[in-house]
Scaffold this motif. Structure first.
Motif, PDB file in Angstrom:
ATOM      1  N   GLY A  14      40.133  31.286  53.955  1.00  0.00           N
ATOM      2  CA  GLY A  14      40.055  30.799  52.574  1.00  0.00           C
ATOM      3  C   GLY A  14      40.690  31.719  51.548  1.00  0.00           C
ATOM      4  N   ASP A  36      36.976  28.311  57.169  1.00  0.00           N
ATOM      5  CA  ASP A  36      36.290  29.296  56.321  1.00  0.00           C
ATOM      6  C   ASP A  36      34.878  28.772  56.073  1.00  0.00           C
ATOM      7  N   LEU A  37      33.982  29.675  55.744  1.00  0.00           N
ATOM      8  CA  LEU A  37      32.634  29.285  55.358  1.00  0.00           C
ATOM      9  C   LEU A  37      32.681  28.284  54.209  1.00  0.00           C
ATOM     10  N   ARG A  38      33.613  28.521  53.275  1.00  0.00           N
ATOM     11  CA  ARG A  38      33.725  27.685  52.078  1.00  0.00           C
ATOM     12  C   ARG A  38      34.936  26.774  52.172  1.00  0.00           C
ATOM     13  N   THR A  55      29.024  32.524  62.130  1.00  0.00           N
ATOM     14  CA  THR A  55      27.745  32.965  62.703  1.00  0.00           C
ATOM     15  C   THR A  55      26.992  31.808  63.366  1.00  0.00           C
ATOM     16  N   LEU A  98      27.927  38.930  61.728  1.00  0.00           N
ATOM     17  CA  LEU A  98      29.149  38.383  61.122  1.00  0.00           C
ATOM     18  C   LEU A  98      30.406  39.104  61.625  1.00  0.00           C
ATOM     19  N   ILE A 125      40.435  41.210  63.505  1.00  0.00           N
ATOM     20  CA  ILE A 125      40.589  42.055  62.316  1.00  0.00           C
ATOM     21  C   ILE A 125      39.460  43.077  62.304  1.00  0.00           C
ATOM     22  N   SER A 127      39.224  47.451  61.110  1.00  0.00           N
ATOM     23  CA  SER A 127      39.516  48.225  59.907  1.00  0.00           C
ATOM     24  C   SER A 127      39.861  49.639  60.353  1.00  0.00           C
ATOM     25  N   TYR A 141      29.358  49.242  57.760  1.00  0.00           N
ATOM     26  CA  TYR A 141      30.695  48.646  57.943  1.00  0.00           C
ATOM     27  C   TYR A 141      31.477  49.385  59.032  1.00  0.00           C
ATOM     28  N   PRO A 171      43.341  47.442  59.077  1.00  0.00           N
ATOM     29  CA  PRO A 171      43.923  47.657  57.757  1.00  0.00           C
ATOM     30  C   PRO A 171      43.210  48.782  57.016  1.00  0.00           C
ATOM     31  N   THR A 173      42.957  49.923  52.748  1.00  0.00           N
ATOM     32  CA  THR A 173      42.506  49.142  51.594  1.00  0.00           C
ATOM     33  C   THR A 173      43.567  48.110  51.206  1.00  0.00           C
ATOM     34  N   SER A 178      37.480  40.087  47.641  1.00  0.00           N
ATOM     35  CA  SER A 178      36.264  40.885  47.850  1.00  0.00           C
ATOM     36  C   SER A 178      36.476  42.348  47.479  1.00  0.00           C
ATOM     37  N   ARG A 182      34.004  44.520  45.115  1.00  0.00           N
ATOM     38  CA  ARG A 182      33.475  45.862  45.435  1.00  0.00           C
ATOM     39  C   ARG A 182      33.776  46.846  44.303  1.00  0.00           C
TER      40      ARG A 182
HETATM   41  P1  NAD Z   1      37.612  38.606  51.555  1.00  0.00           P
HETATM   42  O1  NAD Z   1      36.505  39.526  51.916  1.00  0.00           O
HETATM   43  O2  NAD Z   1      38.053  38.569  50.128  1.00  0.00           O
HETATM   44  O3  NAD Z   1      37.252  37.127  52.007  1.00  0.00           O
HETATM   45  C1  NAD Z   1      36.431  36.915  53.107  1.00  0.00           C
HETATM   46  C2  NAD Z   1      36.468  35.456  53.497  1.00  0.00           C
HETATM   47  O4  NAD Z   1      35.544  35.305  54.566  1.00  0.00           O
HETATM   48  C3  NAD Z   1      36.041  34.507  52.389  1.00  0.00           C
HETATM   49  O5  NAD Z   1      36.961  33.450  52.285  1.00  0.00           O
HETATM   50  C4  NAD Z   1      34.668  34.027  52.867  1.00  0.00           C
HETATM   51  O6  NAD Z   1      34.360  32.718  52.436  1.00  0.00           O
HETATM   52  C5  NAD Z   1      34.818  34.122  54.367  1.00  0.00           C
HETATM   53  N1  NAD Z   1      33.535  34.208  55.070  1.00  0.00           N
HETATM   54  C6  NAD Z   1      32.445  34.930  54.705  1.00  0.00           C
HETATM   55  N2  NAD Z   1      31.436  34.717  55.555  1.00  0.00           N
HETATM   56  C7  NAD Z   1      31.889  33.841  56.490  1.00  0.00           C
HETATM   57  C8  NAD Z   1      31.319  33.220  57.619  1.00  0.00           C
HETATM   58  N3  NAD Z   1      30.036  33.460  57.970  1.00  0.00           N
HETATM   59  N4  NAD Z   1      32.082  32.357  58.347  1.00  0.00           N
HETATM   60  C9  NAD Z   1      33.361  32.123  58.008  1.00  0.00           C
HETATM   61  N5  NAD Z   1      33.958  32.673  56.935  1.00  0.00           N
HETATM   62  C10 NAD Z   1      33.230  33.526  56.189  1.00  0.00           C
HETATM   63  O7  NAD Z   1      38.878  38.888  52.500  1.00  0.00           O
HETATM   64  P2  NAD Z   1      39.522  40.265  52.978  1.00  0.00           P
HETATM   65  O8  NAD Z   1      39.099  41.401  52.082  1.00  0.00           O
HETATM   66  O9  NAD Z   1      40.953  39.980  53.182  1.00  0.00           O
HETATM   67  O10 NAD Z   1      38.800  40.554  54.375  1.00  0.00           O
HETATM   68  C11 NAD Z   1      39.114  39.821  55.543  1.00  0.00           C
HETATM   69  C12 NAD Z   1      38.852  40.683  56.761  1.00  0.00           C
HETATM   70  O11 NAD Z   1      39.653  41.870  56.681  1.00  0.00           O
HETATM   71  C13 NAD Z   1      37.402  41.162  56.887  1.00  0.00           C
HETATM   72  O12 NAD Z   1      37.024  41.186  58.247  1.00  0.00           O
HETATM   73  C14 NAD Z   1      37.464  42.571  56.332  1.00  0.00           C
HETATM   74  O13 NAD Z   1      36.452  43.407  56.830  1.00  0.00           O
HETATM   75  C15 NAD Z   1      38.837  42.993  56.839  1.00  0.00           C
HETATM   76  N6  NAD Z   1      39.390  44.130  56.093  1.00  0.00           N
HETATM   77  C16 NAD Z   1      39.616  44.029  54.762  1.00  0.00           C
HETATM   78  C17 NAD Z   1      40.121  45.128  54.078  1.00  0.00           C
HETATM   79  C18 NAD Z   1      40.380  45.094  52.591  1.00  0.00           C
HETATM   80  O14 NAD Z   1      40.582  46.161  51.997  1.00  0.00           O
HETATM   81  N7  NAD Z   1      40.417  43.937  51.969  1.00  0.00           N
HETATM   82  C19 NAD Z   1      40.398  46.321  54.772  1.00  0.00           C
HETATM   83  C20 NAD Z   1      40.154  46.368  56.143  1.00  0.00           C
HETATM   84  C21 NAD Z   1      39.646  45.269  56.803  1.00  0.00           C
END
Ligand code: NAD
Length: 240
Positions: A14, A36-38, A55, A98, A125, A127, A141, A171, A173, A178, A182
């Motif tokens: 999403g 996506d959840l949403r 989940t 999750l 994915i 980190s 985390y 990845p 940051t 999200s 944060r």
């Molecule tokens: P985000 O956190 O902004 O969005 C997360 C998405 O996950 C949302 O669309 C949400 O609706 C969906 N979601 C939440 N709970 C869910 C569920 N139970 N079932 C299905 N979907 C669900 O996106 P992001 O920051 O790009 O993060 C995506 C992934 O990348 C995550 O696993 C995060 O840990 C990882 N990650 C992100 C970063 C970062 O800095 N953004 C860095 C390293 C890893």
């Protein structure tokens, strides 16, 4: 068209990294199932889209088996803040369910079909904040993302002779909705943003598109000699 003829299944498509991956996969010719959840967040994506809570084991496994993907991207995850002193059992369980258990269930569902169809590629994915480096206030985390690297390697070794490759992306940051949540949650958005940027040797945070480019490589046959690896993409954060 680097993913022409391939079916892909993406969770958490999403927004952020998952959305960029779903978009890029479709642009590279893949037939994408984006979940996506949403459901509202899935508007505008190319391919099949529907709401899916990762989940919910039964729903997740049924959707994956039905989609029969050549590429599975397990992207759903949540970032808890805090040290071990602040961590609660509820947060620990939430992150395990999750971030970790959903990937276990998704891989378990996709593997028999991938083997039957002659192979596939799984991209989890994780980190860089995991078993690779620590970040302050990321106890729960970091624990959960380290577990993903362990699962990735374990599945990779068990399926290496069956045509299935399993890799994870680590990845640093990355600019996503999200991340902004944060930053706001710290109470001083600008100071928190400056601190995140200051720890980046490149002087900037990453973009979801940069992570998606690596996911295309790992999903495609171009990466046919790569399995069981934790691919760091972090602007030099982990270099030291
Ligand atoms: P985000 O956190 O902004 O969005 C997360 C998405 O996950 C949302 O669309 C949400 O609706 C969906 N979601 C939440 N709970 C869910 C569920 N139970 N079932 C299905 N979907 C669900 O996106 P992001 O920051 O790009 O993060 C995506 C992934 O990348 C995550 O696993 C995060 O840990 C990882 N990650 C992100 C970063 C970062 O800095 N953004 C860095 C390293 C890893």
């Amino acid at each position: 068209m680097r993913l022409q003829g391939k079916r892909a299944f993406v969770t958490a498509a999403g927004q952020g990294i998952g959305r960029a991956i779903a978009d890029r996969f479709a642009a590279e010719g893949a037939e994408v199932t984006a979940t996506d959840l949403r459901a509202d967040l899935l508007a505008g994506l190319t391919g099949r889209t529907f709401a899916l809570d990762v989940t919910d084991k039964a729903a997740l496994q049924a959707a994956i088996i039905e989609a029969a993907p050549d590429i599975l991207v397990n992207c759903a995850g949540f970032v808890h803040s805090g040290t071990i002193a602040e961590a609660t059992d509820a947060e620990f369980d939430f992150a395990l369910n999750l971030n970790v258990r959903s990937q276990f269930h998704a891989m378990q569902a996709v593997l028999p079909g991938m083997v039957e169809r002659g192979g596939g590629s799984i991209v989890n994915i994780a980190s860089v904040v995991s078993s690779i480096i620590a970040a302050p206030n990321r106890f729960v985390y970091g624990m959960s993302k380290a577990a993903i690297i362990g699962m990735t390697k374990s599945v990779a070794i068990d399926y290496v002779t069956k045509g299935v490759r399993v890799n994870c992306i680590c990845p640093g940051t990355v600019d996503s909705p999200s991340l902004h949540d944060r930053l706001r949650a710290t109470g001083d958005y600008e100071a928190a943003k400056a601190a995140f940027i200051a720890r980046q040797p490149m002087g900037r945070i990453g973009t979801p598109g940069e992570i998606a480019a690596l996911a295309v490589y790992l999903g495609s046959d171009e990466s046919g000699f790569t399995t069981g690896q934790a691919h760091v993409i972090d602007g030099g954060w982990a270099v030291g």
